[in-house]
Design an enzyme around this catalytic site. Sequence first.
Site, PDB file in Angstrom:
ATOM      1  N   VAL A   1       0.887  -1.328  -0.288  1.00 51.81           N
ATOM      2  CA  VAL A   1       0.451   0.197   0.190  1.00 51.81           C
ATOM      3  C   VAL A   1       1.160   1.492   0.175  1.00 51.81           C
ATOM      4  CG1 VAL A   1      -1.673   1.540   0.914  1.00 51.81           C
ATOM      5  CG2 VAL A   1      -1.610  -1.305   0.820  1.00 51.81           C
TER       6      VAL A   1
ATOM      7  N   HIS B   1      -6.688   6.944   0.566  1.00 50.95           N
ATOM      8  CA  HIS B   1      -7.666   6.349   1.763  1.00 50.95           C
ATOM      9  C   HIS B   1      -6.558   4.573   2.079  1.00 50.95           C
ATOM     10  CE1 HIS B   1      -8.809   4.522  -2.276  1.00 50.95           C
ATOM     11  NE2 HIS B   1      -9.013   3.034  -1.472  1.00 50.95           N
TER      12      HIS B   1
HETATM   13  N1  INI Z   1      -4.988  -1.770  -2.786  1.00 52.33           N
HETATM   14  C1  INI Z   1      -3.431  -2.113  -2.546  1.00 52.33           C
HETATM   15  O1  INI Z   1      -3.394  -2.793  -2.191  1.00 52.33           O
HETATM   16  N2  INI Z   1      -2.657  -1.319  -2.232  1.00 52.33           N
HETATM   17  C2  INI Z   1      -2.655   0.273  -3.074  1.00 52.33           C
HETATM   18  O2  INI Z   1      -1.492   0.984  -2.837  1.00 52.33           O
HETATM   19  C3  INI Z   1      -3.809   0.164  -2.923  1.00 52.33           C
HETATM   20  N3  INI Z   1      -4.202   1.946  -3.549  1.00 52.33           N
HETATM   21  O3  INI Z   1      -3.228   2.799  -3.443  1.00 52.33           O
HETATM   22  O4  INI Z   1      -5.534   2.000  -3.960  1.00 52.33           O
HETATM   23  C4  INI Z   1      -5.384  -0.562  -2.941  1.00 52.33           C
HETATM   24  N4  INI Z   1      -5.992  -0.112  -3.834  1.00 52.33           N
HETATM   25  C5  INI Z   1      -7.482  -1.359  -3.748  1.00 52.33           C
HETATM   26  C6  INI Z   1      -8.876  -1.809  -2.465  1.00 52.33           C
HETATM   27  O5  INI Z   1      -6.819  -2.788  -2.277  1.00 52.33           O
HETATM   28  C7  INI Z   1      -9.606  -2.567  -2.938  1.00 52.33           C
HETATM   29  O6  INI Z   1      -8.695  -3.787  -3.649  1.00 52.33           O
HETATM   30  C8  INI Z   1     -10.193  -1.718  -3.455  1.00 52.33           C
HETATM   31  O7  INI Z   1     -10.215  -0.134  -2.649  1.00 52.33           O
HETATM   32  C9  INI Z   1     -11.879  -2.219  -3.612  1.00 52.33           C
HETATM   33  O8  INI Z   1     -12.116  -2.941  -2.838  1.00 52.33           O
END
Ligand code: INI
Length: 163
Positions: free
Chosen positions: A85, A92
């Site tokens: 992340v 978020h």
């Molecule tokens: N998911 C990640 O694993 N890393 C990230 O940096 C990230 N960002 O930056 O948004 C991310 N977003 C997707 C999130 O985990 C979900 O898959 C999405 O919100 C659908 O539920």
Amino acid sequence: MTQISTILEGKLDATGLKIGIVCARFNSIFVEQLLSGAEDALVRHGADPKDITVAWVPGSFETPLVIQRMAQSGKFDALIGLGVVIQGATQHANMINAEVSKAFSQISLATGVPVVYGVVTTENIEQAIERSGSKAGNRGASAATTAIEMANLLKALPKTPRK
Ligand code: INI
């Protein structure tokens, strides 16, 4: 001096251990490196590759549900959640981290199966590079050794609760 205490520690021996790894596809360029590090560490500590199960989900936010299902199956000695992340990439990021870390802890306590938090949280891509196999090590590999230690420690502990 005579040692009278009983010390319980999980050995770093993955022989016979069944390990599940749930990987987030988001930022997969880094997550693949974490997965390689985890698999390599497990096998180098004695795990049979056939005893390692890998599931992919869209993002880190989706990892807890699959980890929960795997934990409830009773088929795994430990589970690892891997993801990256990047704070700069989303507003978020903090919410994802808080939810996922809390969920891993809750699944672990509810099922008795160790769940290791192998989600790398970084401020930028450079830090993600550093933690997925370069100068700050490989978070997947360290998550794997934590999983081995916890799986073995849990096996050494009493199984039934005291009445
Ligand atoms: N998911 C990640 O694993 N890393 C990230 O940096 C990230 N960002 O930056 O948004 C991310 N977003 C997707 C999130 O985990 C979900 O898959 C999405 O919100 C659908 O539920």
